[in-house]
Design an enzyme around this catalytic site. Structure first.
Site, PDB file in Angstrom:
ATOM      1  CG  LEU A 433      -1.901  -1.171   1.335  1.00 21.86           C
ATOM      2  CD1 LEU A 433      -2.762  -1.017   2.576  1.00 21.86           C
ATOM      3  CD2 LEU A 433      -2.779  -1.278   0.106  1.00 21.86           C
ATOM      4  N   GLY A 473       2.907  -9.066   6.261  1.00 25.92           N
ATOM      5  CA  GLY A 473       3.284  -8.230   7.393  1.00 25.92           C
ATOM      6  C   GLY A 473       3.141  -6.768   7.041  1.00 25.92           C
ATOM      7  N   GLY A 474       2.760  -5.950   8.034  1.00 22.20           N
ATOM      8  CA  GLY A 474       2.599  -4.520   7.767  1.00 22.20           C
ATOM      9  C   GLY A 474       1.540  -4.297   6.709  1.00 22.20           C
ATOM     10  CG  ASP A 475       2.223  -1.218   3.902  1.00 19.36           C
ATOM     11  OD1 ASP A 475       2.264  -0.159   3.273  1.00 19.36           O
ATOM     12  OD2 ASP A 475       3.244  -1.847   4.236  1.00 19.36           O
ATOM     13  CD  GLU A 476       6.304  -5.699   2.697  1.00 17.71           C
ATOM     14  OE1 GLU A 476       6.477  -6.841   3.161  1.00 17.71           O
ATOM     15  OE2 GLU A 476       7.228  -4.935   2.398  1.00 17.71           O
TER      16      GLU A 476
END
Length: 643
Positions: A433, A473-476
């Site tokens: 994102l 993980g995160g925005d991945e």
């Protein structure tokens, strides 16, 4: 007298203050204008590169760049050049530092030549002048000769004169061979069968000359040969007509060869190499010279915070010896009182686990060990119950309920095996994102979590049921597309994803427009190992971000090479910090009014063994990626030298 002196001093002070204030304002305004001009020059250089790349792409793949798109880029380029001239007038108070020839004379002519280039590139007749000669002149003559010979063969009775039939068939064969050699000449010009087109063309041209001479001789023989009585009366002058058609074909063939061997055989390439590219180079050289003239040479004062950390070697040594003595004593105690009974108990439990129901678990002496044995049965019952829950947690993301990296790798490995076995194509998409950190910083992590959940939902609605969507993980996110058939299917899926994310998302009465950058890697084109395929998609995603975000990009070998070079540079720089290869040069700063040394500017350079001295331009980006500890070490080294 005293009052007058006071008044004079006050006036002098006021005048001096106003003069200094005005001078400072002018100086600050000029510095700001130079910064704006510097940014404008960089933008113009990127625009020239984009225009050049667009023209090169148009040569390689005609129609890939719209004429209106190029016109828009040229108008933007012209407008920014005018803005740059205005910025330079403000920053220098005089004529622009860049010559008028570059900004005024070359640009309008370049714009007109670029529009002409696009017109030629979009029209095959203009792009290849030889095409018009073949279609308009040579093809009708060739068709006349072929049709005439075919009609003679078709109308000739089976009992016709054998010698006459042989001559007709030989004539047709010679003409067909001539046309075949001609097609090879054209193919060689376009480098279809040879790396050196001129060598292939020379060989085929020689053969064509031979066949033309044979054709002329054959038609003369046919003209003298007596026509069989069984054959219908031939039209008057049929052989002369064929001779005329062959001669005209030969005349236009020479014109065609002249066109194919000239530098303008492909007009768009000629315009690009001889007109447009030199003008682009000249404008780029002018911009580079301007950037050098505007470079700000003022140094940045470096203030170092010295923080000396004392290391008490003797205290650490004593503490270590005491710790070792305690560990040895505890080991002997635990071995006799705890470890040996626990080992016996564990051996018995392993025998029971292997199916030996007659095993007798010895009763440990320690109460803790007895409690362990009693708790084992209870634990064994709970293990099976929790195992399923742990398996789900181990393979799924707790926030979005999507598969995690571990499950994705397992499915990707399996998909690769199936694809290799059945000769299928699969794609791995890596999605990140854009600007997700802003939402977290603005509304907090809870809002960011809601956004991730909504993105996961939209991805599930977009994908097929057979596709795998995972959160890494995160925005991945990563997406596995199996058995896609062709590469274009992955491209369509990427477009659907970007389209689904364009609709705004409402979180806490706030509307957010989310975009994403997508990298695409294809099996078997890019890699055949799951980790490498995911790495390739990740590299392509970063290239999509670098090119402007909100887009997708396919992996290429060049991306892997760039990533490898970056990794090697990072590793070398970390080693250079540890080996003290980064050194400082000090440049004095002198007060112009008192001619006294007031400070020094520290300039960082890299001197690797057996290599030339490197300036920060070669490693400044890698320096930004250094660990905080290594950057701190550089600051400590500087502080130690200054001290």
């Amino acid at each position: 007298m005293a009052l007058s002196l006071v008044v004079v001093l006050i006036l002098v002070a006021i005048i001096g203050y106003r003069f200094v204030s005005q001078t400072s304002d002018v100086h600050i305004e000029r510095i700001a204008s130079r910064d704006v001009a510097q940014q404008r020059v960089g933008k113009l250089q990127r625009q020239l590169q984009k225009i050049e790349q667009g023209m090169a792409l148009q040569i390689i793949e005609p129609g890939s760049v719209a004429k209106s798109e190029l016109q828009l880029m040229l108008e933007v380029l012209e407008r920014d050049f005018k803005k740059l001239d205005n910025d330079l007038l403000v920053s220098t108070g005089e004529q622009p530092l860049m010559s008028g020839e570059t900004s005024v004379a070359i640009l309008p002519n370049f714009k007109a030549e670029a529009i002409t280039f696009m017109h030629v590139a979009d029209n095959n007749m203009l792009r290849f002048p030889s095409t018009y000669i073949m279609q308009a002149y040579m093809q009708p003559r060739s068709r006349t000769i072929n049709d005439t010979l075919d009609r003679l063969i078709f109308e000739m009775p089976k009992n016709s004169d054998q010698e006459f039939m042989r001559l007709i068939y030989e004539t047709q064969h010679i003409w067909q061979q001539l046309l075949a050699e001609f097609r090879l000449v054209v193919a060689n010009r376009f480098s279809v069968f040879a790396d050196n087109p001129r060598e292939g063309m020379q060989a085929r041209t020689h053969n064509i000359e031979i066949y033309l001479e044979q054709m002329r001789t054959q038609l003369l023989r046919l003209e003298k040969e007596k026509v069989p009585e069984s054959l219908q009366p031939l039209p008057d002058g049929i052989w002369q007509q064929l001779q005329t058609s062959a001669q005209e074909w030969q005349q236009y063939y020479k014109e065609l060869m002249s066109s194919l061997t000239s530098s303008k055989w492909r007009l768009d390439l000629y315009q690009f190499n001889t007109i447009l590219q030199p003008q682009i180079r000249k404008m780029e050289e002018g911009l580079s010279q301007l950037r050098a003239n505007l470079a700000d040479q003022a140094g940045r004062d470096i203030t170092g915070l010295t923080k000396v950390t004392g290391r008490l070697a003797l205290a650490i040594l004593v503490s270590s010896l005491i710790g070792i003595a305690l560990i040895i004593g505890a080991y002997f105690y635990l071995n006799v009182r705890v470890l040996k009974p626990m080992s016996e108990t564990a051996q018995a439990l392993r025998q029971e686990a292997s199916g030996d129901s007659e095993v007798v678990i010895p009763v440990p002496k320690l109460q803790e060990t007895r409690d362990l044995v009693e708790a084992f049965d209870e634990m064994r019952n709970q293990v099976l119950k929790r195992e399923r829950g742990l398996d789900h947690l181990a393979h799924h993301d707790p926030l979005t309920k999507l598969p995690n990296r571990l499950l994705l790798k397992d499915r990707l490995d399996h998909a690769l095996e199936m694809a290799k076995r059945h000769d299928q194509v699969l794609a791995c998409l890596f999605l990140d994102l854009d600007n997700f950190k802003q939402i977290n910083d603005t509304l907090g992590h809870l809002a960011g979590d809601e956004l991730l959940i909504e993105v996961a939902r939209r991805l599930q609605e977009t994908m097929r049921s057979s596709d795998t969507i995972a959160r890494l993980g995160g925005d991945e996110f990563a997406i596995l597309l199996e058995d896609i058939g062709q590469k274009v299917f992955a491209e369509k899926i990427a477009q659907k994803i970007l389209k689904s994310l364009r609709q705004f998302i409402v979180i806490d009465d706030h509307q957010f427009h989310v975009t994403a950058s997508i990298g695409i890697a294809i099996f078997p084109d890019d890699d055949s190992i799951s980790d490498d395929l995911l790495r390739d998609a990740d590299a392509a995603m970063y290239e999509a971000k670098r090119l402007g975000k909100n887009d997708y990009h396919f992996f290429s070998v060049e991306l892997l090479q760039l990533a490898t070079q970056k990794l090697k540079l990072d590793q070398r720089l970390r080693q250079a910090v540890k080996n003290k290869e980064l050194i400082y040069y000090y440049q004095p700063i002198v007060d112009a009014r008192t001619n006294r040394l007031i400070a020094a500017e520290a300039l960082l350079r890299w001197k690797a063994p057996e290599e030339a001295l490197k300036s920060p331009v070669d490693f400044i980006e890698a320096m930004k990626r250094l660990d905080l500890d290594l950057r701190k070490q550089l600051t400590l080294d500087l502080a130690a030298q200054v001290n």
